[in-house]
Design a protein around this motif. Sequence first.
Motif, PDB file in Angstrom:
ATOM      1  N   GLU A  67      -2.741   5.214   1.432  1.00 38.45           N
ATOM      2  CA  GLU A  67      -3.702   4.143   1.681  1.00 38.45           C
ATOM      3  C   GLU A  67      -3.375   3.678   3.166  1.00 38.45           C
ATOM      4  OE1 GLU A  67      -4.454   1.655  -2.334  1.00 38.45           O
ATOM      5  OE2 GLU A  67      -2.217   1.957  -1.785  1.00 38.45           O
ATOM      6  N   ARG A  69       0.945  -1.283  -0.050  1.00 33.82           N
ATOM      7  CA  ARG A  69      -0.127  -0.206   0.016  1.00 33.82           C
ATOM      8  C   ARG A  69       0.886   1.119   0.017  1.00 33.82           C
ATOM      9  NH1 ARG A  69      -2.585  -0.553   5.471  1.00 33.82           N
ATOM     10  NH2 ARG A  69      -0.481  -1.732   5.729  1.00 33.82           N
ATOM     11  N   PHE A 119       3.383   3.701   8.774  1.00 38.43           N
ATOM     12  CA  PHE A 119       3.485   2.221   8.012  1.00 38.43           C
ATOM     13  C   PHE A 119       3.343   1.364   9.356  1.00 38.43           C
ATOM     14  CE2 PHE A 119       4.815   4.721   4.310  1.00 38.43           C
ATOM     15  CZ  PHE A 119       4.005   3.668   3.304  1.00 38.43           C
ATOM     16  N   TRP A 147      -5.865  11.595   9.187  1.00 36.02           N
ATOM     17  CA  TRP A 147      -6.529  11.120   7.852  1.00 36.02           C
ATOM     18  C   TRP A 147      -7.450  12.247   7.247  1.00 36.02           C
ATOM     19  CZ3 TRP A 147      -6.030   9.482   3.254  1.00 36.02           C
ATOM     20  CH2 TRP A 147      -7.251   8.732   2.457  1.00 36.02           C
ATOM     21  N   ARG A 155      -4.930   6.139   5.593  1.00 42.27           N
ATOM     22  CA  ARG A 155      -6.378   5.809   5.589  1.00 42.27           C
ATOM     23  C   ARG A 155      -6.685   4.668   6.414  1.00 42.27           C
ATOM     24  NH1 ARG A 155      -7.882   2.922   0.257  1.00 42.27           N
ATOM     25  NH2 ARG A 155      -6.863   1.437   1.591  1.00 42.27           N
ATOM     26  N   ASP A 156      -5.840   3.698   6.220  1.00 41.88           N
ATOM     27  CA  ASP A 156      -6.401   2.513   7.023  1.00 41.88           C
ATOM     28  C   ASP A 156      -6.054   2.772   8.556  1.00 41.88           C
ATOM     29  OD1 ASP A 156      -6.809   1.310   4.490  1.00 41.88           O
ATOM     30  OD2 ASP A 156      -4.978   0.071   4.258  1.00 41.88           O
ATOM     31  N   ASN A 157      -4.983   3.461   8.662  1.00 46.56           N
ATOM     32  CA  ASN A 157      -4.872   3.613  10.253  1.00 46.56           C
ATOM     33  C   ASN A 157      -5.920   4.127  11.061  1.00 46.56           C
ATOM     34  OD1 ASN A 157      -2.297   2.485   9.846  1.00 46.56           O
ATOM     35  ND2 ASN A 157      -0.993   4.254  10.134  1.00 46.56           N
ATOM     36  N   ALA A 158      -6.707   5.008  10.330  1.00 39.09           N
ATOM     37  CA  ALA A 158      -8.029   5.493  10.901  1.00 39.09           C
ATOM     38  C   ALA A 158      -8.581   4.571  11.897  1.00 39.09           C
ATOM     39  CB  ALA A 158      -8.895   6.194   9.870  1.00 39.09           C
ATOM     40  N   VAL A 159      -8.436   3.390  11.858  1.00 35.16           N
ATOM     41  CA  VAL A 159      -9.227   2.647  12.750  1.00 35.16           C
ATOM     42  C   VAL A 159      -8.242   2.467  14.232  1.00 35.16           C
ATOM     43  CG1 VAL A 159      -9.971   0.938  11.201  1.00 35.16           C
ATOM     44  CG2 VAL A 159      -7.762   0.551  12.199  1.00 35.16           C
ATOM     45  N   TYR A 160      -7.112   3.068  14.077  1.00 33.20           N
ATOM     46  CA  TYR A 160      -6.404   3.354  15.533  1.00 33.20           C
ATOM     47  C   TYR A 160      -6.827   4.519  16.071  1.00 33.20           C
ATOM     48  CZ  TYR A 160      -3.696  -1.070  14.923  1.00 33.20           C
ATOM     49  OH  TYR A 160      -3.390  -2.308  14.885  1.00 33.20           O
ATOM     50  N   GLN A 191       2.040   2.008  12.532  1.00 31.59           N
ATOM     51  CA  GLN A 191       1.256   2.477  13.497  1.00 31.59           C
ATOM     52  C   GLN A 191       2.115   3.141  14.619  1.00 31.59           C
ATOM     53  OE1 GLN A 191      -0.035  -1.024  12.506  1.00 31.59           O
ATOM     54  NE2 GLN A 191      -0.708   0.206  10.811  1.00 31.59           N
TER      55      GLN A 191
END
Lengths: 576, 80, 285
Positions: free
Chosen positions: A6, A2, A227, A37, A9-14, A229
């Motif tokens: 990306e 990624r 990359f 993000w 963006r994906d890290n927004a769950v943290y 977290q």
Amino acid sequence: MRSFVEVLRDNAVYTEHAHTFVRLDGSERRISYPDLWRFACQRAHRFHELGLRKGDRVALIVPEPDAFVLAFMGALTGGLVPVPMYPPLTLAKMDAYGETVRHILRASGAKALVTTPGLEPMLKQHLVLAAGCNDVKLILDAELEGEPELRPVPPCDVALDDLAFFQFTSGSTTMPKGVMVTHANLAHNAHAIMFDGLRATSRDRGVSWLPLYHDMGLIGFVVAPIFAQVEVMFLPTMNFIRRPSSWLDAIHRYRGTITFAPNFAYALATRAVSEEQSRAWDLSCLKAMGCGAEPIHADTLRRFTERFARSGLCAAALLPCYGLAEATLAVTFARLDVPMRVECIDPRAMERGHAAPQREGEGLELVGCGRPFGGHELAIRGQDGTALGERAIGEIWARGPSITRGYFEQPDATRESFVGGWLRTGDLGYLADGELFVCGRAKDLIIVHGKNYYPQDVERVASEVQGIRPDQCVAFARVGADGSEECVVVAEAQKASGKALREIASGVKQRVRGELGLTVAEVVLIKRNTLPKTSSGKVRRRDTRARLERGELELLTERPLAQSVPAARASNPAQV
Amino acid sequence: MTDKHDLLPMFKTVAARVDKRSFDDVTRASVITDLGVDSLSMMQIVGEMETELSIQIPDEDLVEIVTVGDLCSRVERRLV
Amino acid sequence: MGSNKQEVEVSYDVSNEFFRLWLDERMNYTCAVFESEHQSLEAAQLNKLSILSDFAKVTANKSVLDIGCGWGACLEYLATSRSVKRAVGVTLSSSQAEEVNRRKLPGVECVESDFMKWETTEKFDALVSICMLDHLCSPEEARKGKAIDIYRAYFKKCHEVTNPGAWFGLQTILRNKIPRIKKDLEDIYFCTHVIFPGGLNPRLEDIVQAVNPYWEIITVKQRRHDYERTTAEWLRRMRLHEARIRQEWGDHVFDDYDRYLSTCVRAFDQFYSSLAQYELRRLDA
């Protein structure tokens, strides 16, 4: 794999993860991962509203770390190519600063420049003057701000093949060149650093005061930790320079596990942190203290670890590494949890191009910088490009997915350094059991009577002389009256009386002859704080030499009539 | 098949080795579950026969095996 | 029927705290996809969710159904990272459903139901299903030759709950070869009876047959070594907490899970099992 965008963006769950920014006024600002993000998307849209499009270059001169990071991430998210630039350090030397700014704006073809209200008038003045910069759009940082979007969607797609940003090299040896870093370069180097090198997980925490407009601070702490977290605490560079204890104090308070700094910072911290400041510190949390970006002195690092051992610092946490902007950031890392490897090398064998190890305490100490990352490769080559063997000293060549695309719109310079998939680093070194040892820059070699001397070594020895300001000196070669190369030392002196100055100068000559067997042709002593430096504080040998020749240095003593011409490049064996 | 292996004796030998008891009375008509061979032992027997004969029997072929004869014919098919 | 409610409770309800010790922080209990040799499990789990969301062509304006949503890691990802307007999860486990709904993620709803019997009038634009299909068919049913029909009924149900133009990011464990070695056989028997009772993993050819006539396979990615690494990392992390697990949950929990995870590592290494991700396009009449 990624892209940075990306992963951001994906890290927004943290949702509980955040970066912490210590601002110049001492206040702290936390920005959560989801907000990073959302702000990045919001700023990306803002850039597009301001007329910028994917691929457009946008220069950033933004001193506050939080504002800089958001603008940088916003530019990447919008597919723009940010060009980070250093802010003016003092109000003096503004003309020289303006010249650099104009050069970088022109060389990068920047469409816009983001800055702050404080810097705007000065920058405007410089840009109006400059041909080719008149149409650069000035954007105030505040214009990028806005409410973060609740359901953020970036304005365009960003692919790994796309350009990510331009890293202008410090210009230690030439005028700055824009290194074209792609998203693939960033992703590969970030993976190599965070996972291969640091074995980082989402539990790790970074602490950095490094300037964000240079690769080590920017890629090492703004890009790579995302990359993995890894949360980061950013300190303003000036806080560390003014109060070196603030660095280690932040690590102690924040329970930092990862930090990076150049050699000088370790020396400064050892010297400037008082017993009282460090008494309560527990630094046992640190698992990686990276050291790179300039020559590494074993002694400096040893003193640092000895000094802070009583604060729980683990000596094995020291992590010498090697890299350069043309390879994104890092190429080698020493192994985690292994004490640093130091070799003592016979200086006479070294002059002949061979690194022969000696008993401890004899010869020159060199620090091992580890092995290349997985998927990356190193080679030591002679001037004609032939591969050299174990322990032979030659130019370091590097290959792998972190090697960048070259210099923007500089095909000649690119062809010179990027050869058949390999990067010619211009640095000298050797490999021993696969581990890299760096000896210096090929271009700065001093060759006297056919023997190679490394300016770093001359400078280190000269710095030890009473009356020379530590690390405030440069050594370089010039062609002497008889046509052969000779060594010159330019140094900042602490004393000003004529007699003291003469003693200092002869002290330097004696010391260098005694330790390195090299006769210094001339020692030039100059006023405090006048030695030419790069924005990251590296000495500029070629610039100093040029200014000496032009009579532009602020001398403390009169010089004998100049009897020399600059050293011909052809006399350098490591150069084609 | 000219060089035809007699698979029943081989089954008896291998089964005896795996389950550590005699299988002398077994015929091709014997139902495997009636022999007291559980599915684990069964797969070991298959594995040993595969090794001795240098063949590979796909797992799908083993699904419908009920008698010793079924197994022998599956193995024979792989020997062609 | 494959795994029923009791069996799923056996599989997942030891205690959320127990799993929290060795799964990644977002509680993904399925295979991660690693992007580089030493990538962290956390980053690789996000990458997995990213790949499946891309397979499902997830965008912010779509509604997404996650079949077998576990502790909601994918729902959370869809709602926060992908900003989808609606993400619905279905799980058999009541404690998982409660846990997910308690977090009140924007646009997220979790339904406690057997997906095959779930009655809904809602139609979704995208589907994600991560290692749920693996539980649908029991060994007995497979022996009777019912596997394809069971999987086909699942794909039919997936078709029914989607709008035309939907895409589907599917992930399943696969069984490949039955071991011929006694110890491996016993270990795998143990896993399928004690840790995950009820379900028998599909074979790749089962899936290829069963998607028809409802879905078109666009991409299949084989991730066997990713699951080997994932389970090895779970095992490594669990062993770091050995003393606490033995004390709080008992020796048998530690020993069972140690054996289970060790067996998984070996099963993927030996290709007894594998894992695949599929990009499926809905076949619209």
